[in-house]
Design an enzyme around this catalytic site. Structure first.
Site, PDB file in Angstrom:
ATOM      1  N   ARG A 120       0.855  -1.180   0.000  1.00 42.46           N
ATOM      2  CA  ARG A 120       0.000   0.000   0.000  1.00 42.46           C
ATOM      3  C   ARG A 120       0.898   1.240   0.000  1.00 42.46           C
ATOM      4  NH1 ARG A 120      -2.450  -3.393   4.021  1.00 42.46           N
ATOM      5  NH2 ARG A 120      -4.572  -4.032   3.449  1.00 42.46           N
ATOM      6  N   LYS A 170      -2.615  -2.225   7.785  1.00 43.96           N
ATOM      7  CA  LYS A 170      -3.788  -1.652   8.453  1.00 43.96           C
ATOM      8  C   LYS A 170      -3.992  -2.283   9.821  1.00 43.96           C
ATOM      9  CE  LYS A 170      -6.537  -0.198   4.445  1.00 43.96           C
ATOM     10  NZ  LYS A 170      -7.810  -0.393   3.725  1.00 43.96           N
ATOM     11  N   HIS A 215      -1.975   2.580  -6.144  1.00 47.75           N
ATOM     12  CA  HIS A 215      -2.834   1.407  -5.958  1.00 47.75           C
ATOM     13  C   HIS A 215      -2.971   0.605  -7.253  1.00 47.75           C
ATOM     14  CE1 HIS A 215      -4.634   0.060  -2.283  1.00 47.75           C
ATOM     15  NE2 HIS A 215      -5.683  -0.423  -2.913  1.00 47.75           N
ATOM     16  N   ARG A 273      -0.423  -1.978  -7.054  1.00 42.49           N
ATOM     17  CA  ARG A 273      -0.860  -3.016  -6.110  1.00 42.49           C
ATOM     18  C   ARG A 273      -1.892  -3.937  -6.780  1.00 42.49           C
ATOM     19  NH1 ARG A 273      -1.494  -4.344  -0.499  1.00 42.49           N
ATOM     20  NH2 ARG A 273      -3.664  -4.513   0.179  1.00 42.49           N
ATOM     21  N   HIS A 330      -4.985  -8.546   3.335  1.00 44.04           N
ATOM     22  CA  HIS A 330      -6.435  -8.382   3.431  1.00 44.04           C
ATOM     23  C   HIS A 330      -6.967  -9.185   4.613  1.00 44.04           C
ATOM     24  CE1 HIS A 330      -6.997  -7.321  -1.125  1.00 44.04           C
ATOM     25  NE2 HIS A 330      -6.672  -6.268  -0.398  1.00 44.04           N
ATOM     26  N   TYR A 388     -10.121  -9.901  -7.500  1.00 43.44           N
ATOM     27  CA  TYR A 388      -9.091 -10.203  -8.493  1.00 43.44           C
ATOM     28  C   TYR A 388      -9.397 -11.491  -9.260  1.00 43.44           C
ATOM     29  CZ  TYR A 388      -6.693  -6.461  -6.135  1.00 43.44           C
ATOM     30  OH  TYR A 388      -6.387  -5.234  -5.613  1.00 43.44           O
TER      31      TYR A 388
END
Length: 301
Positions: A151, A175, A241, A244, A267, A276
């Site tokens: 990220r 995150k 992004h 990514r 994630h 994806y």
């Protein structure tokens, strides 16, 4: 209108209340009127002539029918909001707790697929000249983005102590402060080593420092990426992004390992990663259309 009387007076009273007590705009009130008129028409056709007879199962059938007729998820969400407000008002007026719209959700709008670079475009982007000012830094930054799928915030905050170039690994704090270990590809390792040799950093200094010596700012990276993309002849809207997304799509396309890609991206929910799989299917469908002799056969008359 035949049969309108049992339903319409309460709608009119509700709309008047919105105008006077809530001071809603004429535009909003008009939208509420249309939404409630549509529901009232469906109720009359279904033999429901009192608002109190509408149950959640029936309302769910109405919503599903509206969706099949082409009403978008966003429009249905607005319509359900109007119905919830109306039944909330009706309950206060008549001392009833009945609200069939509570807890009912509209069908979700289809999720927009992220754009990606194909492998050739990604290669062209990251292979910026290293003899230009800041060329070694830019090459290392782009290679790491594409190699490891970081990220923007993760790349900006990265310090040399988190990189093990000998083993080809980077420790990333993502995150929620969650830490993950991500591989670093050979091209990225070479570029990072060259950048380290030129910049001669302290062990715990930022890998990509800004002018003050602290971590580079996200805005600086975004602006630099746009500039480099134009220099490299890419005319897509290139942003961090996008690299990514491209990383995730290309790894999944080659490996088919959704759980592995989830771990690499950090994630928390595999549902986020599943977008994806749709990209991968899009690619396969294009290959099929281009290659299969019967893929483009005419539709039957």
């Amino acid at each position: 209108m035949t049969g309108a009387a049992p339903l319409q007076p309460e709608v009119d009273a509700f709309l008047a209340w919105l105008a006077v007590e809530r001071r809603m705009s004429p535009h909003t009130i008009s939208a509420y009127r249309r939404d409630l008129a549509d529901l009232a028409g469906w109720m009359r056709d279904s033999g429901l002539e009192q608002w109190t007879r509408l149950r959640q199962e029936a309302l769910r059938t109405y919503v599903a029918g509206a969706h099949r007729r082409g009403l978008s998820g966003k429009s249905l969400q607005r319509r359900l909001s109007a119905i919830r407000s109306f039944f909330g008002w009706l309950g206060r007026e008549h001392g009833s707790e009945l609200n069939p719209a509570l807890g009912l959700r509209a069908p979700k709008a289809p999720r927009k697929l992220p754009q990606v670079l194909d492998a050739d475009e990604a290669g062209r982007l990251v292979e910026v000249p290293t003899d230009a000012p800041l060329g070694l830094r830019d090459r290392a930054m782009l290679e790491l983005f594409y190699s490891s799928g970081l990220r923007l915030s993760e790349l900006c905050g990265l310090r040399w102590g988190a990189l093990d170039l000998a083993e080809g690994l980077v420790t990333v704090v993502g995150k929620g402060g969650k830490t993950r270990l991500v591989p670093v590809g050979s091209h990225a390792r070479t570029a990072l080593a060259a950048w380290r040799d030129e910049s001669k950093p302290a062990a715990d200094s930022p890998v990509f420092p800004g002018r003050s010596g602290g971590p580079i700012s996200p805005r600086t990276v975004q602006a630099r990426l746009r500039e480099l993309a134009m220099r490299q002849g890419l005319f897509k809207r290139v942003h961090p992004h996008l690299l990514r997304h491209s990383f995730a799509s290309h790894v999944l396309e080659s490996s088919g390992d959704l759980r592995g890609v989830q771990e690499l991206l950090g994630h928390a929910d595999i549902a986020t990663t599943q977008i994806y799989t749709h990209l991968d299917f899009q690619h396969l469908a294009k290959v099929y259309d281009a290659a299969h002799p019967r893929a483009r056969r005419k539709k039957p008359a």
